[in-house]
Design an enzyme around this catalytic site. Sequence first.
Site, PDB file in Angstrom:
ATOM      1  N   HIS A   1       5.893   1.254  -3.061  1.00  0.00           N
ATOM      2  CA  HIS A   1       4.643   0.491  -2.967  1.00  0.00           C
ATOM      3  C   HIS A   1       4.120   0.053  -4.349  1.00  0.00           C
ATOM      4  O   HIS A   1       3.810  -1.109  -4.569  1.00  0.00           O
ATOM      5  CB  HIS A   1       3.570   1.356  -2.304  1.00  0.00           C
ATOM      6  CG  HIS A   1       3.959   1.953  -0.990  1.00  0.00           C
ATOM      7  ND1 HIS A   1       3.800   1.304   0.218  1.00  0.00           N
ATOM      8  CD2 HIS A   1       4.500   3.155  -0.688  1.00  0.00           C
ATOM      9  CE1 HIS A   1       4.211   2.086   1.207  1.00  0.00           C
ATOM     10  NE2 HIS A   1       4.643   3.209   0.688  1.00  0.00           N
TER      11      HIS A   1
HETATM   12  O1  RIB Z   1       0.301   4.315   0.229  1.00  0.00           O
HETATM   13  C1  RIB Z   1       1.089   4.253  -0.931  1.00  0.00           C
HETATM   14  C2  RIB Z   1       0.352   4.781  -2.109  1.00  0.00           C
HETATM   15  O2  RIB Z   1       0.076   6.151  -1.900  1.00  0.00           O
HETATM   16  C3  RIB Z   1       1.180   4.718  -3.406  1.00  0.00           C
HETATM   17  O3  RIB Z   1       0.330   4.489  -4.493  1.00  0.00           O
HETATM   18  C4  RIB Z   1       1.811   6.079  -3.488  1.00  0.00           C
HETATM   19  O4  RIB Z   1       2.013   6.497  -4.850  1.00  0.00           O
HETATM   20  C5  RIB Z   1       0.764   6.954  -2.846  1.00  0.00           C
HETATM   21  O5  RIB Z   1      -0.135   7.349  -3.849  1.00  0.00           O
END
Ligand code: RIB
Length: 320
Positions: free
Chosen positions: A242
């Site tokens: 992500h």
């Molecule tokens: O939902 C994804 C996010 O949550 C990303 O930033 C991952 O590192 C977790 O923190």
Amino acid sequence: MTSPVPLVIDTDPGIDDALAILLALASPEVDLRLVTTVHGNVELAQTTDNALRVLHLGGRSDVPVAPGAAESLIHPQPERAGHVHGTAGLGGVTLPPSPVAADPRPAVVALAELLSTSPVPVTVAAIGPLTNLALLLRTYPAAAARIGRLVVMGGSAARGGNVTAAAEFNVWADPEAAHAVLTSALPTVMVGLDVTLPTVLGEEDIARFAAAGPVGAQAAAILQQYLAHARTAYGTGGVVVHDALALTEAIVPGTLTTVRRNVVVDTTLGAGRGQTLVDRRTVSSAATAVEVAEGVHPDAAVEFLVSRLSGLDALVGRSS
Ligand code: RIB
Ligand code: CA
């Protein structure tokens, strides 16, 4: 070539945070000037140590790391994400310790000083809970107003949640902070699950940068727990990094297709807590609207990430 854009990463490393930081180090379009850390995937002390170690891995222990909030603004985050990122936050991989300590300034002070003194607009990539950014808005509003671009990894317009049925993890970890930031009129791009979930890094992609050298190999090693989690949790043979997609948008503006929407966050204590309510009925002209990422070219985004990470060893070799 135009001068590199000054960049700050606010982060809770975190496996995908680590990849995002390394991506920034491998990208000449940006100049990583500061990393601020926040609670989230694991506790603040651990996210801070992880950020120091990842910067050292990337040959950039000169970048200051300023620790920020250890807890969310109002209600404590119900649980950390050690089951996804490993109890120490880097997929069970122990990186060599950094030779430098964290910056003595709190995150909001370091960020406000950078924003107040930079002669050019600064891009801020927020890839963890938004507690630090909310505190910046309340403590140093004039400095916050100097942010050139704020790229947030968080939320979801139409893909539901990942930590609950309704909420994406970063927003869920501190919904009050997320609401303050996403309704603040800062020039914000929201990179949510709508565009991150389709962007999957496959085993063959990981193998490419793993083969590039020791730095790529460590980045690939950090991903292995994420890969195992994806197989069991989603039945997929790839990983969704992500935060690396959010950094791609920060590095190359326009990578994602965005639509200006009004966004609010459910800050109630019910089943919807942490949901981003994105009004997709209209394109908004409100000053407080957010550019919500609604389109992505997954293959191009994966290729950008893999090719940049594959080049990191050469960069580290040059800088050491
Ligand atoms: O939902 C994804 C996010 O949550 C990303 O930033 C991952 O590192 C977790 O923190
Ligand atoms: Ca993160």
